[in-house]
Design a protein around this motif. Sequence first.
Motif, PDB file in Angstrom:
ATOM      1  N   TRP A 191       0.846  -1.190   0.000  1.00  0.00           N
ATOM      2  CA  TRP A 191       0.000   0.000   0.000  1.00  0.00           C
ATOM      3  C   TRP A 191       0.881   1.240   0.000  1.00  0.00           C
ATOM      4  N   GLU A 192       0.355   2.320  -0.550  1.00  0.00           N
ATOM      5  CA  GLU A 192       1.152   3.536  -0.690  1.00  0.00           C
ATOM      6  C   GLU A 192       0.536   4.709   0.058  1.00  0.00           C
ATOM      7  N   ASP A 193       1.389   5.658   0.389  1.00  0.00           N
ATOM      8  CA  ASP A 193       1.035   6.976   0.918  1.00  0.00           C
ATOM      9  C   ASP A 193       0.661   6.996   2.396  1.00  0.00           C
ATOM     10  N   SER A 194      -0.170   6.030   2.839  1.00  0.00           N
ATOM     11  CA  SER A 194      -0.634   6.104   4.222  1.00  0.00           C
ATOM     12  C   SER A 194      -0.590   4.740   4.893  1.00  0.00           C
ATOM     13  N   ARG A 195      -0.062   4.719   6.096  1.00  0.00           N
ATOM     14  CA  ARG A 195      -0.026   3.485   6.886  1.00  0.00           C
ATOM     15  C   ARG A 195      -1.433   3.019   7.235  1.00  0.00           C
ATOM     16  N   ASN A 196      -2.373   3.949   7.247  1.00  0.00           N
ATOM     17  CA  ASN A 196      -3.755   3.610   7.591  1.00  0.00           C
ATOM     18  C   ASN A 196      -4.427   2.726   6.543  1.00  0.00           C
ATOM     19  N   LYS A 197      -3.855   2.677   5.346  1.00  0.00           N
ATOM     20  CA  LYS A 197      -4.432   1.842   4.296  1.00  0.00           C
ATOM     21  C   LYS A 197      -4.128   0.358   4.501  1.00  0.00           C
ATOM     22  N   VAL A 198      -3.131   0.074   5.303  1.00  0.00           N
ATOM     23  CA  VAL A 198      -2.738  -1.317   5.534  1.00  0.00           C
ATOM     24  C   VAL A 198      -3.813  -2.014   6.365  1.00  0.00           C
ATOM     25  N   PRO A 199      -4.312  -3.168   5.911  1.00  0.00           N
ATOM     26  CA  PRO A 199      -5.357  -3.876   6.665  1.00  0.00           C
ATOM     27  C   PRO A 199      -4.886  -4.248   8.067  1.00  0.00           C
ATOM     28  N   HIS A 200      -5.843  -4.367   8.970  1.00  0.00           N
ATOM     29  CA  HIS A 200      -5.521  -4.769  10.331  1.00  0.00           C
ATOM     30  C   HIS A 200      -4.953  -6.191  10.315  1.00  0.00           C
ATOM     31  N   GLU A 201      -3.924  -6.386  11.086  1.00  0.00           N
ATOM     32  CA  GLU A 201      -3.233  -7.683  11.107  1.00  0.00           C
ATOM     33  C   GLU A 201      -4.182  -8.840  11.418  1.00  0.00           C
ATOM     34  N   ARG A 202      -5.073  -8.644  12.370  1.00  0.00           N
ATOM     35  CA  ARG A 202      -5.986  -9.719  12.746  1.00  0.00           C
ATOM     36  C   ARG A 202      -6.934 -10.067  11.603  1.00  0.00           C
ATOM     37  N   ASP A 203      -7.379  -9.050  10.853  1.00  0.00           N
ATOM     38  CA  ASP A 203      -8.275  -9.310   9.726  1.00  0.00           C
ATOM     39  C   ASP A 203      -7.584 -10.159   8.664  1.00  0.00           C
ATOM     40  N   VAL A 204      -6.313  -9.868   8.417  1.00  0.00           N
ATOM     41  CA  VAL A 204      -5.552 -10.648   7.434  1.00  0.00           C
ATOM     42  C   VAL A 204      -5.394 -12.083   7.918  1.00  0.00           C
ATOM     43  N   ALA A 205      -5.078 -12.230   9.205  1.00  0.00           N
ATOM     44  CA  ALA A 205      -4.906 -13.575   9.767  1.00  0.00           C
ATOM     45  C   ALA A 205      -6.204 -14.373   9.678  1.00  0.00           C
ATOM     46  N   ARG A 206      -7.319 -13.731   9.998  1.00  0.00           N
ATOM     47  CA  ARG A 206      -8.617 -14.420   9.924  1.00  0.00           C
ATOM     48  C   ARG A 206      -8.931 -14.839   8.491  1.00  0.00           C
ATOM     49  N   SER A 207      -8.570 -13.992   7.531  1.00  0.00           N
ATOM     50  CA  SER A 207      -8.809 -14.330   6.129  1.00  0.00           C
ATOM     51  C   SER A 207      -8.002 -15.561   5.717  1.00  0.00           C
ATOM     52  N   ILE A 208      -6.757 -15.627   6.165  1.00  0.00           N
ATOM     53  CA  ILE A 208      -5.918 -16.789   5.858  1.00  0.00           C
ATOM     54  C   ILE A 208      -6.505 -18.043   6.488  1.00  0.00           C
ATOM     55  N   ILE A 209      -6.899 -17.935   7.761  1.00  0.00           N
ATOM     56  CA  ILE A 209      -7.462 -19.092   8.466  1.00  0.00           C
ATOM     57  C   ILE A 209      -8.756 -19.552   7.799  1.00  0.00           C
ATOM     58  N   ALA A 210      -9.587 -18.585   7.389  1.00  0.00           N
ATOM     59  CA  ALA A 210     -10.852 -18.938   6.733  1.00  0.00           C
ATOM     60  C   ALA A 210     -10.598 -19.751   5.471  1.00  0.00           C
ATOM     61  N   ASP A 211      -9.574 -19.369   4.708  1.00  0.00           N
ATOM     62  CA  ASP A 211      -9.233 -20.129   3.499  1.00  0.00           C
ATOM     63  C   ASP A 211      -8.725 -21.526   3.853  1.00  0.00           C
ATOM     64  N   LEU A 212      -7.903 -21.608   4.895  1.00  0.00           N
ATOM     65  CA  LEU A 212      -7.326 -22.899   5.272  1.00  0.00           C
ATOM     66  C   LEU A 212      -8.381 -23.855   5.822  1.00  0.00           C
ATOM     67  N   THR A 213      -9.323 -23.333   6.599  1.00  0.00           N
ATOM     68  CA  THR A 213     -10.318 -24.210   7.224  1.00  0.00           C
ATOM     69  C   THR A 213     -11.393 -24.674   6.245  1.00  0.00           C
ATOM     70  N   LYS A 214     -11.402 -24.125   5.034  1.00  0.00           N
ATOM     71  CA  LYS A 214     -12.351 -24.610   4.027  1.00  0.00           C
ATOM     72  C   LYS A 214     -12.114 -26.081   3.700  1.00  0.00           C
ATOM     73  N   THR A 215     -10.883 -26.537   3.893  1.00  0.00           N
ATOM     74  CA  THR A 215     -10.563 -27.931   3.574  1.00  0.00           C
ATOM     75  C   THR A 215     -10.889 -28.881   4.721  1.00  0.00           C
ATOM     76  N   LEU A 216     -11.270 -28.341   5.888  1.00  0.00           N
ATOM     77  CA  LEU A 216     -11.527 -29.215   7.033  1.00  0.00           C
ATOM     78  C   LEU A 216     -12.649 -30.202   6.744  1.00  0.00           C
ATOM     79  N   GLY A 217     -13.675 -29.743   6.013  1.00  0.00           N
ATOM     80  CA  GLY A 217     -14.785 -30.631   5.687  1.00  0.00           C
ATOM     81  C   GLY A 217     -14.327 -31.884   4.964  1.00  0.00           C
TER      82      GLY A 217
END
Length: 456
Positions: A191-217
Motif C-alpha cells: 500500500w502507498e502513501d498512508s499506513r492507515n491503508k494497511v489492513p488490520h493484522e488480525r483481519d488478514v490472519a482471519r482471512s488466511i485461516i478462513a481459506d485454510l479451514t475450508k478444507t476441514l470438511g
Amino acid sequence: MILKKFPVSSVFLWLLIMAGCATTIPVEVTRLPTLDTGGIERLAVEPFDPGETGAAQIARDLTNLINEAVLATKVFTLVSWEEFSRVRNSAGSYAGSSAGSYAGSSAGSYAGSSGGSIANFADAVISGELTRYEAAVNTRQDERVNARGLSYKVTQYKQELTLSYVFRLTRTRDGSVIGQISREGSDEGVWEDSRNKVPHERDVARSIIADLTKTLGKDIAPWKEKENRTLEKDKARDPRMKEANSQAKARHYRSAFTIYKEVYQDSGNFAAGFNAAILAEALGNHGEALELMGRLVKETGNPRAGTELERMKRTLAEAREAEEKFNSPLVGGPTTNAIRKVLEALQTQLPWNSTIAVLNTDSADQQLSDYIVEELSAGLARTVGLTMADRGKLSLRRAEHPGELSDEAAISIGRMLGCRIVITCALVGSGNQRRLLVKTFVVETGALTYQASEEI
C-alpha cells in the motif's frame, strides 16, 4: 460491407474442431474424508493453543473458525467445549493436550472413572496449536517520475503475514489419535502513501485461516464433487443416435438414456451401450450402469469400457463405504437427521400462506441451537406458501428476552411481528441423552398444533 476472407485450410480446421467436440456428462461422486472418522457423530473442539507464537487472539479466532467448519459439514453434532469440560472434570481423568499427548499415560483415560461419561458425551475431540505466526509491515521509499519529468518519492508499506497450525482428531473412548494434519498459509500486499491503508493484522490472519479451514470438511467428512464423463462417438451412424446426442447435449439425460439403451438392445451398437451406461451413472442408477458396462466388456473386450467399468466399481465402493460409515454419503449424524425429520413434518402440517417465526427458547449450547434454527428457517423459506418473519426484527425481539424463553413470550413475539405461526426449539439433556424439542403454536389462539422430540 467488407467480408473478411479466411484461408480454406483455416475454415476446414475450425469445422474439424467443432465436429470433434465430444459431449461430456457431469457425474456426482462421493469422496471419503482424509481421516477415518467413521462412527463419529459428536465432536468437541478444544480451544487451540497459541504455543510459542504467543498469538492468543489468533488462536481463539482459529478455534471459532474450526467450530464453524465442523458445523458446515452438516454431518456432526458440535458439542460445546464448556459442557464437555464440565463432564470431563467431573470424570476427573481426561488427559487433555496440556499433558502433551491425548492418549496420556493411560490409553483409556478418555472414558473417565464415571463409567465412560466422556465417551458418551462426545465421540472425538479436535485439538491443536498454532505452530507459526509471523507478521510484519516494512516501509520503503520508491522514487517515481511524473508527466513533467520531475522525480518524487512515494512511501510504500509492504505487509506480510504467515501462519501455520496443526490439528489432531482423537477418540474419547480410548484416547487414540485418528490422525494429525498441518496447514500453512500466507498473504502479502503493498500500500502507498498512508499506513492507515494497511489492513488490520488480525483481519488478514482471519482471512488466511478462513481459506485454510475450508478444507476441514474434506478432512473429516465425506464430500461430493462433479466429474465429467465423455460420451463415445457413434461410428455406425445410426439415425437414432443423432437424436440421443442432441438430448444429451441439451441435458435431457433421461430421454437420451432411453434412446441409447434402445439402440444398444436393438443392434449392439458399442457407442449406444457405452453412453447408456454413463448416463445411467449420471442419473444415479449405479446398478444398471455396472450391468451395461459389464456386458460391453464381455461382448467387445473394448479397453475403454474395461477402464470405465473398473472406475465405476471403485466409485460405487467408495460411496457405499461412506454410506455405511456416515449413514448417507453427505447427510448423517443425529442433528442432521433430527432437523430433516422435523422439517418434513412441518412442511406437511403448516397452513398455506402463513408467516412463520422460528425461535430458540432454551439451550446450553447456543451455537448448535442457532444452527438448528437457521437450518429449519432456511428449509421452511424454500417451502411454497410459507413466508419467514424478518430476521433482523426477530433477532431484536428475541434479544429483549435474554435466557430461557417461555411459550407465552414466544407467541407474544410472533404476534408483534405479525406472524400466524411460531415455532420454538429447545435443546435439553446432555451427552447421549440430549434431544431437540420442537413446538408449533398458532399465534392468534395460542394453540399447540405440533410437537416433536428428536435425539441429536
